[in-house]
Design a protein around this motif. Sequence first.
Motif, short mmCIF file in Angstrom:
data_model
loop_
_atom_site.label_atom_id
_atom_site.label_comp_id
_atom_site.label_asym_id
_atom_site.label_seq_id
_atom_site.Cartn_x
_atom_site.Cartn_y
_atom_site.Cartn_z
N VAL A 166 0.70 -1.38 0.00
CA VAL A 166 0.03 -0.09 0.12
C VAL A 166 0.91 1.26 0.08
O VAL A 166 0.42 2.45 -0.55
CB VAL A 166 -1.01 -0.07 1.23
CG1 VAL A 166 -1.74 1.53 1.52
CG2 VAL A 166 -1.98 -1.25 0.92
N ALA A 167 2.03 1.14 0.79
CA ALA A 167 2.79 2.16 0.79
C ALA A 167 3.27 2.86 -0.63
O ALA A 167 3.44 3.93 -1.03
CB ALA A 167 4.23 1.99 1.60
N ARG A 168 3.63 1.88 -1.76
CA ARG A 168 4.00 2.18 -2.96
C ARG A 168 2.70 2.79 -3.74
O ARG A 168 3.16 3.79 -4.46
CB ARG A 168 4.68 0.94 -3.79
CG ARG A 168 5.12 1.10 -4.95
CD ARG A 168 5.66 0.19 -5.50
NE ARG A 168 4.96 -1.21 -6.12
CZ ARG A 168 4.85 -2.24 -5.37
NH1 ARG A 168 5.56 -2.60 -4.32
NH2 ARG A 168 4.12 -3.28 -5.67
N GLY A 169 1.72 2.25 -3.60
CA GLY A 169 0.33 2.92 -4.13
C GLY A 169 0.33 4.34 -3.66
O GLY A 169 -0.04 5.24 -4.57
N SER A 170 0.30 4.59 -2.41
CA SER A 170 0.04 5.70 -1.59
C SER A 170 1.21 6.82 -2.31
O SER A 170 0.89 7.96 -2.26
CB SER A 170 0.49 5.53 -0.22
OG SER A 170 -0.62 4.69 0.46
N LEU A 171 2.44 6.39 -2.61
CA LEU A 171 3.15 7.31 -3.36
C LEU A 171 3.05 7.38 -4.60
O LEU A 171 3.03 8.99 -5.17
CB LEU A 171 4.78 6.50 -3.36
CG LEU A 171 5.42 6.47 -1.91
CD1 LEU A 171 6.83 5.92 -2.29
CD2 LEU A 171 5.68 7.80 -1.19
N VAL A 219 -0.26 7.97 -5.65
CA VAL A 219 -1.60 8.93 -5.24
C VAL A 219 -0.85 10.26 -4.86
O VAL A 219 -1.38 11.37 -5.58
CB VAL A 219 -2.34 8.28 -4.48
CG1 VAL A 219 -3.48 9.23 -3.94
CG2 VAL A 219 -3.19 6.94 -4.78
N ALA A 220 -0.16 10.27 -3.92
CA ALA A 220 0.63 11.51 -3.48
C ALA A 220 1.42 12.27 -4.84
O ALA A 220 1.27 13.38 -4.75
CB ALA A 220 1.51 11.16 -2.43
N GLY A 244 -4.55 13.24 -12.24
CA GLY A 244 -3.15 12.54 -11.89
C GLY A 244 -3.56 11.14 -10.49
O GLY A 244 -3.01 10.10 -10.77
N VAL A 245 -4.49 11.65 -9.72
CA VAL A 245 -4.70 10.73 -8.64
C VAL A 245 -5.48 9.74 -9.13
O VAL A 245 -5.35 8.47 -8.72
CB VAL A 245 -5.60 11.63 -7.47
CG1 VAL A 245 -6.32 10.51 -6.48
CG2 VAL A 245 -4.54 12.34 -6.77
N GLY A 246 -6.43 10.09 -10.21
CA GLY A 246 -7.21 9.19 -10.53
C GLY A 246 -6.33 8.07 -11.67
O GLY A 246 -6.75 6.81 -11.49
N ALA A 247 -5.49 8.44 -12.26
CA ALA A 247 -4.64 7.74 -13.30
C ALA A 247 -3.81 6.73 -12.10
O ALA A 247 -3.59 5.50 -12.54
CB ALA A 247 -3.62 8.46 -13.99
N ALA A 248 -3.46 7.27 -10.93
CA ALA A 248 -2.53 6.65 -10.13
C ALA A 248 -3.40 5.36 -9.64
O ALA A 248 -2.68 4.31 -9.55
CB ALA A 248 -1.90 7.44 -9.07
#
Length: 216
Positions: free
Chosen positions: A25-30, A32-33, A143-147
């Motif tokens: 999840v940490a990688r996905g959170s990055l 999104v950020a 950008g958040v949607g694409a991530a």
Amino acid sequence: MTEASIDTLIDDLAGELEPVRPRRVARGSLWVAGGWFVGAAMLLWLVGPRHDLADGAMMPPLPLLAFWLIVALGFAAAWSALRMGLPGVGRDYSGWRWAGLAALALPFSALVMAFGDGHAAMEAAHPENGMHCLVQGVFAGLGVGAALFAWLKGGAPTSPTRAGWVIGIAAGAAGATIVALHCASNDMIHIALWHGLAVALSGIAGRALLAPLLRW
């Protein structure tokens, strides 16, 4: 089937297996950020921050409260989307709904204020006074949607329909928070209508456009 043939079958099946990198999840959170910061940097570079933030001051209380309510909605939706991309059975993805219910305080408050001052409500609802915030909010959240879409595309969510909604809401909320850093209006009716519409339309777009692409 003999024991030897079973062993041969297992060996044949296992011989094609390859180790995969565990999803964090940490990688996905990055991701999104990063999508949020890119959207914020582009919008603020093009149109600049609101005057009080540019002068080092704080937003007035009401728009600041609206900002944090939308932040909470975006964070909860993004977190739910990230967890949908992890393997597992029986996970609870409903946390974003509670944040959404809390965020409904914005349109309800705006409705009460509109009854008290109909002329101000009509002015705030005029497209010339808010359409640009709606458009900027939708595009700033891409950008958040694409991530999140890339994260879930690799995770095969069990409910593509729900995933589409959550991606869209997270993207729209991210875009609305970015617009709040630029929009000079402190009017709650304007914020609830035009910034809120960015969240709602992004959610609908996520359901209509992304959900079919997330199916197995």
